[in-house]
Design an enzyme around this catalytic site. Structure first.
Site, mmCIF file in Angstrom:
data_model
loop_
_atom_site.group_PDB
_atom_site.id
_atom_site.type_symbol
_atom_site.label_atom_id
_atom_site.label_comp_id
_atom_site.label_asym_id
_atom_site.label_seq_id
_atom_site.Cartn_x
_atom_site.Cartn_y
_atom_site.Cartn_z
ATOM 1 N N PRO A 2 0.797 -1.211 0.000
ATOM 2 C CA PRO A 2 0.000 0.000 0.000
ATOM 3 C C PRO A 2 0.839 1.274 0.000
ATOM 4 O O PRO A 2 1.713 1.454 0.834
ATOM 5 C CB PRO A 2 -0.780 -0.098 1.314
ATOM 6 N N GLU A 3 0.535 2.124 -0.927
ATOM 7 C CA GLU A 3 1.083 3.471 -0.922
ATOM 8 C C GLU A 3 -0.057 4.383 -0.467
ATOM 9 O O GLU A 3 -1.107 3.911 -0.057
ATOM 10 C CB GLU A 3 1.587 3.842 -2.323
ATOM 11 N N HIS A 92 -2.045 -15.542 9.255
ATOM 12 C CA HIS A 92 -1.510 -14.173 9.180
ATOM 13 C C HIS A 92 -2.467 -13.109 9.703
ATOM 14 O O HIS A 92 -2.292 -11.935 9.426
ATOM 15 C CB HIS A 92 -1.080 -13.822 7.758
ATOM 16 N N ARG A 111 3.583 -10.834 5.170
ATOM 17 C CA ARG A 111 5.034 -10.612 5.217
ATOM 18 C C ARG A 111 5.484 -9.960 6.523
ATOM 19 O O ARG A 111 6.677 -9.885 6.782
ATOM 20 C CB ARG A 111 5.483 -9.784 4.017
ATOM 21 N N ARG A 145 20.511 18.434 -4.637
ATOM 22 C CA ARG A 145 20.560 16.982 -4.425
ATOM 23 C C ARG A 145 21.055 16.266 -5.669
ATOM 24 O O ARG A 145 20.640 16.563 -6.771
ATOM 25 C CB ARG A 145 19.170 16.449 -4.067
#
Length: 265
Positions: A2-3, A92, A111, A145
DNA sequence: CGGCGGTCCTGTCAGC
DNA sequence: TGCTGACAGGACCGCC
């Protein structure tokens, strides 16, 4: 997984299940996620009303009555499901919350890269869908940068919420080569990139996020935005604009996708 | 200081 | 069909 858009989709789905409801029980089935869940957290949460859900970057926050707000990070594979009554737990399923009205909320994370902690008082990184994220702010982040601009977009200490999918997609919309040193991106392109980031995140939220393997909303729906990727995962497929095959490279160990023609240096 | 590579986990998929 | 290795949406840590 998920973002920002996926976390926002999950938050929106959970809100009507949990906001204004009191926690009857809060049980850890296992606490050794990426970071250990604080042992006293379930006790602090029990009996409290969940006042409000919020989000900062990829983190979802539950504001609890009387403080001790909690912060959920879904890592790569975290998800929630909600049931009107108590359903059996499966593999899980690491956290089970029962609300006073009988609602069951389950956090599942194969995970175990996700984590659950107390919410910090101060957040690192500006959320790109807030007022603080301006083109000027983005210009200040990139100034001087050397890091490739796509890598910079992934730095949560600067901008909180962009992950590997939307970093590539934002560079495509801005017609920007992902390897360009951040400090070398022209001011006009910085403006395009700023707009591209906000557009791709907002569009993805509207589509319910992106579902690759297993991202789902709380109600079990899959997102639709993956069908609208311009470059992510489209190696060798024709660019939607110019038909040139999409290329894949690796930057800092992560896959980056781009159109070599549309995205000039 | 800043950037990169390795690492933490499990599941899935491509290739043999 | 079965095995093996590569790879996955994240992010911390140590090294150069």
């Amino acid at each position: 997984m998920p973002e920002l858009p996926e976390v926002e989709t999950v938050r929106q789905g959970l809100a009507s299940w949990v906001e204004g409801r009191r926690i009857e029980s809060f049980a850890l089935k296992r606490a050794d996620l990426r970071r250990l869940i604080p042992a006293d957290l379930p006790g602090k949460a029990k009996g409290k009303t969940i006042l409000k859900t919020e989000r900062h970057g990829k983190t979802m926050v539950w504001r609890l009555e009387g403080g001790h707000d909690i912060a959920w990070h879904l890592g790569m594979s975290g998800s929630f499901r909600a049931n009107a009554g108590k359903a059996p737990l499966g593999k899980h399923d690491h956290v089970e919350i029962i609300l006073m009205d009988g609602t069951q909320i389950v956090f599942n994370d194969p995970r175990r890269f996700g984590n659950l902690t107390y919410a910090p008082k101060d957040w690192q990184g500006v959320d790109p869908l807030t007022q603080g994220f301006t083109a000027e702010a983005l210009a200040a982040m990139t100034a001087g940068r050397k890091a490739p601009v796509k890598a910079l977009l992934l730095d949560q200490r600067l901008i909180a919420g962009i992950g590997n999918i939307y970093a590539s997609e934002a560079c495509f919309l801005a017609k920007l080569r992902p390897e360009t040193p951040s400090g070398a991106v022209k001011p006009a392109t910085i403006k395009k990139l700023h707009a591209a980031i906000q557009k791709v995140l907002k569009d993805a939220i509207q589509s319910g996020g992106s579902s690759l393997r297993n991202h789902m909303t709380v109600d079990g729906d899959t997102g639709k935005f993956q069908h609208r990727f311009n470059v992510y995962g489209r190696t060798g497929q024709p660019c939607r604009v110019c038909k040139t095959p999409i290329l894949k490279i690796v930057q800092a160990g992560r896959s980056t996708f781009f159109c070599p023609v549309c995205q000039a240096f």
